[in-house]
Design an enzyme around this catalytic site. Sequence first.
Site, PDB file in Angstrom:
ATOM      1  N   ALA A  11     -43.957 -78.216 -44.288  1.00 52.65           N
ATOM      2  CA  ALA A  11     -42.867 -79.158 -44.255  1.00 52.65           C
ATOM      3  C   ALA A  11     -41.812 -78.660 -45.596  1.00 52.65           C
ATOM      4  CB  ALA A  11     -42.934 -80.779 -44.532  1.00 52.65           C
ATOM      5  N   GLY A  12     -42.339 -78.497 -46.694  1.00 48.62           N
ATOM      6  CA  GLY A  12     -41.600 -77.981 -47.825  1.00 48.62           C
ATOM      7  C   GLY A  12     -40.948 -76.842 -47.452  1.00 48.62           C
ATOM      8  N   PHE A  40     -55.118 -80.511 -25.395  1.00 45.66           N
ATOM      9  CA  PHE A  40     -55.481 -80.961 -26.530  1.00 45.66           C
ATOM     10  C   PHE A  40     -55.517 -82.651 -26.392  1.00 45.66           C
ATOM     11  CE2 PHE A  40     -55.022 -80.109 -31.387  1.00 45.66           C
ATOM     12  CZ  PHE A  40     -55.690 -78.769 -31.231  1.00 45.66           C
ATOM     13  N   ASP A  45     -50.111 -86.480 -54.408  1.00 43.61           N
ATOM     14  CA  ASP A  45     -49.341 -86.494 -55.656  1.00 43.61           C
ATOM     15  C   ASP A  45     -47.944 -87.317 -55.451  1.00 43.61           C
ATOM     16  OD1 ASP A  45     -51.475 -84.946 -56.812  1.00 43.61           O
ATOM     17  OD2 ASP A  45     -50.282 -83.273 -57.134  1.00 43.61           O
ATOM     18  N   GLN A  76     -56.456 -91.168 -40.281  1.00 47.78           N
ATOM     19  CA  GLN A  76     -57.389 -90.575 -39.172  1.00 47.78           C
ATOM     20  C   GLN A  76     -58.457 -89.728 -39.524  1.00 47.78           C
ATOM     21  OE1 GLN A  76     -55.529 -87.009 -36.867  1.00 47.78           O
ATOM     22  NE2 GLN A  76     -55.711 -88.784 -35.626  1.00 47.78           N
ATOM     23  N   HIS A 111     -61.074 -87.498 -38.187  1.00 43.77           N
ATOM     24  CA  HIS A 111     -61.407 -86.297 -37.080  1.00 43.77           C
ATOM     25  C   HIS A 111     -62.620 -86.565 -36.533  1.00 43.77           C
ATOM     26  CE1 HIS A 111     -61.048 -82.696 -35.090  1.00 43.77           C
ATOM     27  NE2 HIS A 111     -59.647 -82.752 -35.110  1.00 43.77           N
ATOM     28  N   LEU A 128     -63.417 -78.443 -40.889  1.00 44.76           N
ATOM     29  CA  LEU A 128     -63.002 -78.972 -39.537  1.00 44.76           C
ATOM     30  C   LEU A 128     -63.285 -77.726 -38.607  1.00 44.76           C
ATOM     31  CD1 LEU A 128     -61.291 -81.046 -38.019  1.00 44.76           C
ATOM     32  CD2 LEU A 128     -59.510 -79.328 -38.025  1.00 44.76           C
ATOM     33  N   GLU A 153     -59.982 -79.621 -32.805  1.00 47.24           N
ATOM     34  CA  GLU A 153     -60.051 -80.373 -31.305  1.00 47.24           C
ATOM     35  C   GLU A 153     -59.853 -79.219 -30.242  1.00 47.24           C
ATOM     36  OE1 GLU A 153     -58.093 -84.309 -31.332  1.00 47.24           O
ATOM     37  OE2 GLU A 153     -56.653 -83.479 -29.534  1.00 47.24           O
ATOM     38  N   ARG A 160     -58.075 -89.648 -31.005  1.00 48.79           N
ATOM     39  CA  ARG A 160     -59.154 -89.302 -31.646  1.00 48.79           C
ATOM     40  C   ARG A 160     -59.633 -90.554 -32.501  1.00 48.79           C
ATOM     41  NH1 ARG A 160     -56.160 -84.533 -35.544  1.00 48.79           N
ATOM     42  NH2 ARG A 160     -56.268 -82.725 -33.756  1.00 48.79           N
ATOM     43  N   HIS A 171     -58.968 -87.023 -42.185  1.00 50.39           N
ATOM     44  CA  HIS A 171     -58.415 -86.137 -41.872  1.00 50.39           C
ATOM     45  C   HIS A 171     -57.134 -85.948 -42.356  1.00 50.39           C
ATOM     46  CE1 HIS A 171     -57.578 -82.291 -39.565  1.00 50.39           C
ATOM     47  NE2 HIS A 171     -56.953 -82.801 -38.845  1.00 50.39           N
ATOM     48  N   ARG A 173     -52.544 -90.347 -35.138  1.00 51.54           N
ATOM     49  CA  ARG A 173     -51.773 -89.227 -34.838  1.00 51.54           C
ATOM     50  C   ARG A 173     -52.512 -88.422 -33.621  1.00 51.54           C
ATOM     51  NH1 ARG A 173     -52.043 -83.709 -36.222  1.00 51.54           N
ATOM     52  NH2 ARG A 173     -53.759 -83.969 -37.853  1.00 51.54           N
ATOM     53  N   SER A 200     -48.977 -82.899 -36.109  1.00 48.24           N
ATOM     54  CA  SER A 200     -48.405 -82.859 -37.418  1.00 48.24           C
ATOM     55  C   SER A 200     -47.361 -81.427 -37.613  1.00 48.24           C
ATOM     56  CB  SER A 200     -49.715 -82.787 -38.413  1.00 48.24           C
ATOM     57  OG  SER A 200     -48.971 -82.645 -39.478  1.00 48.24           O
ATOM     58  N   LEU A 201     -48.105 -80.275 -37.289  1.00 48.13           N
ATOM     59  CA  LEU A 201     -47.368 -79.257 -37.378  1.00 48.13           C
ATOM     60  C   LEU A 201     -45.918 -79.302 -36.843  1.00 48.13           C
ATOM     61  CD1 LEU A 201     -49.989 -76.380 -36.661  1.00 48.13           C
ATOM     62  CD2 LEU A 201     -49.222 -77.398 -38.994  1.00 48.13           C
TER      63      LEU A 201
HETATM   64  C1  FAD Z   1     -58.473 -78.664 -41.477  1.00 39.81           C
HETATM   65  C2  FAD Z   1     -57.034 -79.233 -40.725  1.00 39.81           C
HETATM   66  C3  FAD Z   1     -56.675 -78.715 -39.740  1.00 39.81           C
HETATM   67  C4  FAD Z   1     -55.569 -79.065 -39.163  1.00 39.81           C
HETATM   68  N1  FAD Z   1     -55.199 -78.670 -38.011  1.00 39.81           N
HETATM   69  C5  FAD Z   1     -53.798 -79.089 -37.517  1.00 39.81           C
HETATM   70  C6  FAD Z   1     -53.465 -78.613 -36.063  1.00 39.81           C
HETATM   71  O1  FAD Z   1     -54.064 -77.849 -35.612  1.00 39.81           O
HETATM   72  N2  FAD Z   1     -52.226 -79.099 -35.744  1.00 39.81           N
HETATM   73  C7  FAD Z   1     -51.486 -80.050 -36.496  1.00 39.81           C
HETATM   74  O2  FAD Z   1     -50.335 -80.407 -36.097  1.00 39.81           O
HETATM   75  N3  FAD Z   1     -51.991 -80.394 -37.633  1.00 39.81           N
HETATM   76  C8  FAD Z   1     -53.260 -79.926 -38.178  1.00 39.81           C
HETATM   77  N4  FAD Z   1     -53.737 -80.537 -39.276  1.00 39.81           N
HETATM   78  C9  FAD Z   1     -52.646 -81.380 -40.154  1.00 39.81           C
HETATM   79  C10 FAD Z   1     -51.726 -80.645 -40.805  1.00 39.81           C
HETATM   80  O3  FAD Z   1     -52.211 -79.560 -41.251  1.00 39.81           O
HETATM   81  C11 FAD Z   1     -51.180 -81.233 -42.052  1.00 39.81           C
HETATM   82  O4  FAD Z   1     -50.919 -82.566 -41.821  1.00 39.81           O
HETATM   83  C12 FAD Z   1     -50.017 -80.513 -42.643  1.00 39.81           C
HETATM   84  O5  FAD Z   1     -50.184 -79.196 -42.861  1.00 39.81           O
HETATM   85  C13 FAD Z   1     -49.398 -81.126 -43.847  1.00 39.81           C
HETATM   86  O6  FAD Z   1     -48.364 -80.313 -44.259  1.00 39.81           O
HETATM   87  P1  FAD Z   1     -47.290 -80.507 -45.545  1.00 39.81           P
HETATM   88  O7  FAD Z   1     -46.310 -79.439 -45.645  1.00 39.81           O
HETATM   89  O8  FAD Z   1     -46.795 -82.136 -45.273  1.00 39.81           O
HETATM   90  O9  FAD Z   1     -48.320 -80.521 -46.642  1.00 39.81           O
HETATM   91  P2  FAD Z   1     -49.154 -79.468 -47.345  1.00 39.81           P
HETATM   92  O10 FAD Z   1     -49.227 -78.153 -46.426  1.00 39.81           O
HETATM   93  O11 FAD Z   1     -50.551 -79.915 -47.722  1.00 39.81           O
HETATM   94  O12 FAD Z   1     -48.560 -78.899 -48.498  1.00 39.81           O
HETATM   95  C14 FAD Z   1     -48.330 -79.580 -49.779  1.00 39.81           C
HETATM   96  C15 FAD Z   1     -47.523 -78.818 -50.932  1.00 39.81           C
HETATM   97  O13 FAD Z   1     -47.165 -79.800 -51.676  1.00 39.81           O
HETATM   98  C16 FAD Z   1     -47.428 -79.039 -52.980  1.00 39.81           C
HETATM   99  N5  FAD Z   1     -47.658 -79.946 -54.105  1.00 39.81           N
HETATM  100  C17 FAD Z   1     -48.529 -81.206 -53.925  1.00 39.81           C
HETATM  101  N6  FAD Z   1     -48.449 -81.948 -55.179  1.00 39.81           N
HETATM  102  C18 FAD Z   1     -47.672 -81.169 -55.919  1.00 39.81           C
HETATM  103  C19 FAD Z   1     -47.137 -81.327 -57.291  1.00 39.81           C
HETATM  104  N7  FAD Z   1     -47.688 -82.269 -57.661  1.00 39.81           N
HETATM  105  N8  FAD Z   1     -46.380 -80.439 -57.789  1.00 39.81           N
HETATM  106  C20 FAD Z   1     -45.853 -79.481 -57.033  1.00 39.81           C
HETATM  107  N9  FAD Z   1     -46.483 -79.098 -55.869  1.00 39.81           N
HETATM  108  C21 FAD Z   1     -47.012 -80.023 -55.248  1.00 39.81           C
HETATM  109  C22 FAD Z   1     -48.687 -78.175 -52.702  1.00 39.81           C
HETATM  110  O14 FAD Z   1     -48.806 -77.104 -53.685  1.00 39.81           O
HETATM  111  C23 FAD Z   1     -48.170 -77.711 -51.259  1.00 39.81           C
HETATM  112  O15 FAD Z   1     -47.281 -76.623 -51.445  1.00 39.81           O
HETATM  113  C24 FAD Z   1     -54.716 -79.976 -39.842  1.00 39.81           C
HETATM  114  C25 FAD Z   1     -55.233 -80.677 -40.813  1.00 39.81           C
HETATM  115  C26 FAD Z   1     -56.579 -80.064 -41.477  1.00 39.81           C
HETATM  116  C27 FAD Z   1     -56.920 -80.852 -42.567  1.00 39.81           C
END
Ligand code: FAD
Lengths: 234, 590
Positions: free
Chosen positions: B19-20, B121, B224, B243, B245, B255, B258, B289, B356, B401, B406-407
């Site tokens: 996301a970021g 899925f 955080d 959720q 899983h 994990l 799915e 799920r 999860h 979800r 999520s991706l």
């Molecule tokens: C094992 C697993 C498998 C998954 N598989 C799937 C899938 O197949 N399909 C799907 O759609 N979803 C899947 N998900 C869910 C999905 O991967 C996550 O919801 C998603 O990747 C979250 O992305 P994000 O960018 O929000 O956060 P993240 O990728 O978690 O990134 C968070 C970022 O914030 C930064 N950060 C956090 N706190 C601080 C701080 N205090 N200061 C500075 N930086 C900070 C971290 O360094 C990191 O860069 C899966 C989840 C898991 C656990």
Amino acid sequence: MLVSLYRYNPEQDNAPYMQDIELDIPAGKDLMVLDVLALLKEKDPTLAYRRSCREGVCGSDGMNMNGKNGLGCITPISEVVKKDKLVIRPLPGLPVIRDLVVDMGIFYEQYERITPYLVNDTPAPEIERLQSPEDREKLDGLYECILCACCSTACPSFWWNPEKFVGPAGLLQAYRFLADSRDTAQEERLSDLDDPFSVFRCRGIMNCVAVCPKGLNPTKAIGHIRDLLLQRAT
Amino acid sequence: MGKIRTISYDAIVVGGGGAGMRAALQLTETGVDTACITKVFPTRSHTVSAQGGITCAIASADPNDDWRWHMYDTVKGSDYIGDQEAIEYMCSVGPQAVFELEHMGLPFSRTEQGRIYQRPFGGQSKDYGKGGQAARTCAAADRTGHALLHTLYQANLKGGTTFLNEWYAIDLVKNSDQQVVGVIAIEIETGEVVYIKSKATVLATGGAGRIYASTTNALINTGDGIGMALRAGYPVQDMEMWQFHPTGIYGAGTLVTEGCRGEGGYLINSEGERFMERYAPNAKDLAGRDVVARSMVIEVLEGRGCGPEKDHVLLKLDHLGEETLNLRLPGIVELSRTFAHVDPIKDPVPVVPTCHYMMGGIPTTVGGQALTQDKEGNDQVIDGLFACGEAACVSVHGANRLGGNSLLDLVVFGRAAGLHIEERLRGGYESGDASEDDINRALARLERLESSTGTESVAAVRKDLQSCMQLYFGVFRDGDSMGEGLKKLDAIGERARNVQIGDNSKAFNTARIEALELDNLFEVAYATAYSAMERRESRGAHARNDYTERDDENWLKHSVYFPLEKRLGKRDVNFAPKTVDTLQPMIRTY
Ligand SMILES: Cc1cc2nc3c(=O)[nH]c(=O)nc-3n(C[C@H](O)[C@H](O)[C@H](O)COP(=O)(O)OP(=O)(O)OC[C@H]3O[C@@H](n4cnc5c(N)ncnc54)[C@H](O)[C@@H]3O)c2cc1C
Ligand code: SF4
Ligand code: SF4
Ligand code: FES
């Protein structure tokens, strides 16, 4: 079990030293090396190391365990411990920031140097660019790299010339883009690598292949780049 | 602490996950001076672990696929508290966002036609639930998150985004006009504390699965951003919705996707029975799920669990054959061998429902604008604050979800936040300065920690917090035991305020970071527990033994937890999509 740990805190220590710690391993469990570090950190919070995914996919915890580079989180102690002793050091050849934390700067710079992104100068279609399963298969064994630096820090050529020799990780990625049927910058990519050092410092020692925790083969990729460069020269 | 250094950007993105980095890319490409702040090197973010894929109606597996069907599935999956306008936006813009990823170079698996490979899925259907199972999840083998995260990092390198890698954001800075004007952050390598000033602050800090003892989440998933928002006095939404899983590896928590069941794997109990046929006659192992996780727990509770403790079930994959497993699920084969000591080509993998994903988070508009409520309960914009990804609650996932959504959420709403912020800045948005007092207020927590005379160890308090959440706020919940859990949490919170870091050096002090993270874990856990206690119904992932039915009359609503008053309010769910008819709540069966 005896754990011998590399310790260094620049604010307190003039030089790095090895700290020996006796640790009771909970019976019946085959811990990963990362779990061992977590147990040690519970007792001594000053111990510094990187970790994130704890499942071998993020590449944070490359380290040297009983002389071999690998990821702490997927290395069971049964696999590395010899004579009830585990020696843990930071990845070799990079400056140490603190304890097991190394400065990865030069490693990342070499990655950035190889133009680590797809280049395609034709207008993008409405949908995805097509690629046959056969062409896609050429990326297998290349794109999975997690940038853990286990390979490059096990490579003597990289130790001696980290500024000029791209190193196995960077070259594996260089080939990942050279091999992509969607990329149109082969010529520029090869030009950028065409000097005596960037690629040709590889001596085919294969340390990189021996340590890669993802089972990738940088030597083979380097061989392909070499062939492309030589073809181009003739 | 004395005066600290200030650095300024027009926009900052806290978080270098999917996301970021999607938000940062959008901003950088449109010429906004942007920095991406991340506590780990970007490709070490948790997104790297995502396996199965990104769900989107790109019409590759089925040329007639329609984003409206995807929308239908998502609304139903959410148990009707997903916002329909946001879901409509995600499903309709999704294909464009996925094609963009492909153009950036994401190495998707391919079909014979050369298009992106899609797999089935859970919770997916054709023709609004009437046309059978769909295959809508775009995949790069079972390493989609890795491929996506690396591709986005590469695109940001190409675009020239500024990265502050291994910088840890501590708290938000708010000025006297109640605008968010940046964050206090610490450069981990040197220990220097800095005020990073910005007109727009995006929280993309990901999930917080580490509030539970057993989780698929990375060690860094400590919530955080949620902690920062709560400490600044802002509310969070639907935090009771976690959720679990179905297929976390028994014992390890890692994990297995799915996608295993999408490719034809299924769950069996100690009698070798494919029990999902009983609970979900149509979708079977590919039901939602929440449904599958509950069925597994019931199997175990009724004595049909596997293993010496009869406390898990088995995921059968061997019938798929070695070739398919190595082609479609190579990472799963690897993980099962490492963490379950099982070779899935021959033997079934022991699995349990494992924490999860956090459906709740910071409430936002479709453009990522963070929201609070005024006294009358109307939505009110928080100037300068934005959120996207798992930390945000836009809300497309509602009470449950769907896999692969999520991706899609990350890239669609990361991009949307970037677009929206660029537009606001171009429109002349300015924020006032922060006074020294404002900055000191944001520094207070760090100072308290540095001068702490407490005796508690971070590791011990964290462990107790995780066990408490696991025990009292898991798959099935109950008013009485949650009451007990809340009392325990109060005591744990007291201890969390009394921790001793045990290390006051500057360089790469991970003890300090873990102590700061513990505060955030506590904030998230408490908001979860409080909201779970107050939502008196069962919906989606929130299943109560004392309120077993869904209660649309009272709870067809978002919950909103206000930290200062410790109060749970409600917020209307959006039922007004722009281009299609509203999907009316129905009984949810699979
Ligand atoms: C094992 C697993 C498998 C998954 N598989 C799937 C899938 O197949 N399909 C799907 O759609 N979803 C899947 N998900 C869910 C999905 O991967 C996550 O919801 C998603 O990747 C979250 O992305 P994000 O960018 O929000 O956060 P993240 O990728 O978690 O990134 C968070 C970022 O914030 C930064 N950060 C956090 N706190 C601080 C701080 N205090 N200061 C500075 N930086 C900070 C971290 O360094 C990191 O860069 C899966 C989840 C898991 C656990
Ligand atoms: S094969 Fe080449 S790159 Fe690999 S370790 Fe040897 S010299 Fe280094
Ligand atoms: S090639 Fe292997 S060892 Fe080298 S950085 Fe990539 S994953 Fe690590
Ligand atoms: S912690 Fe991620 S690879 Fe080891």
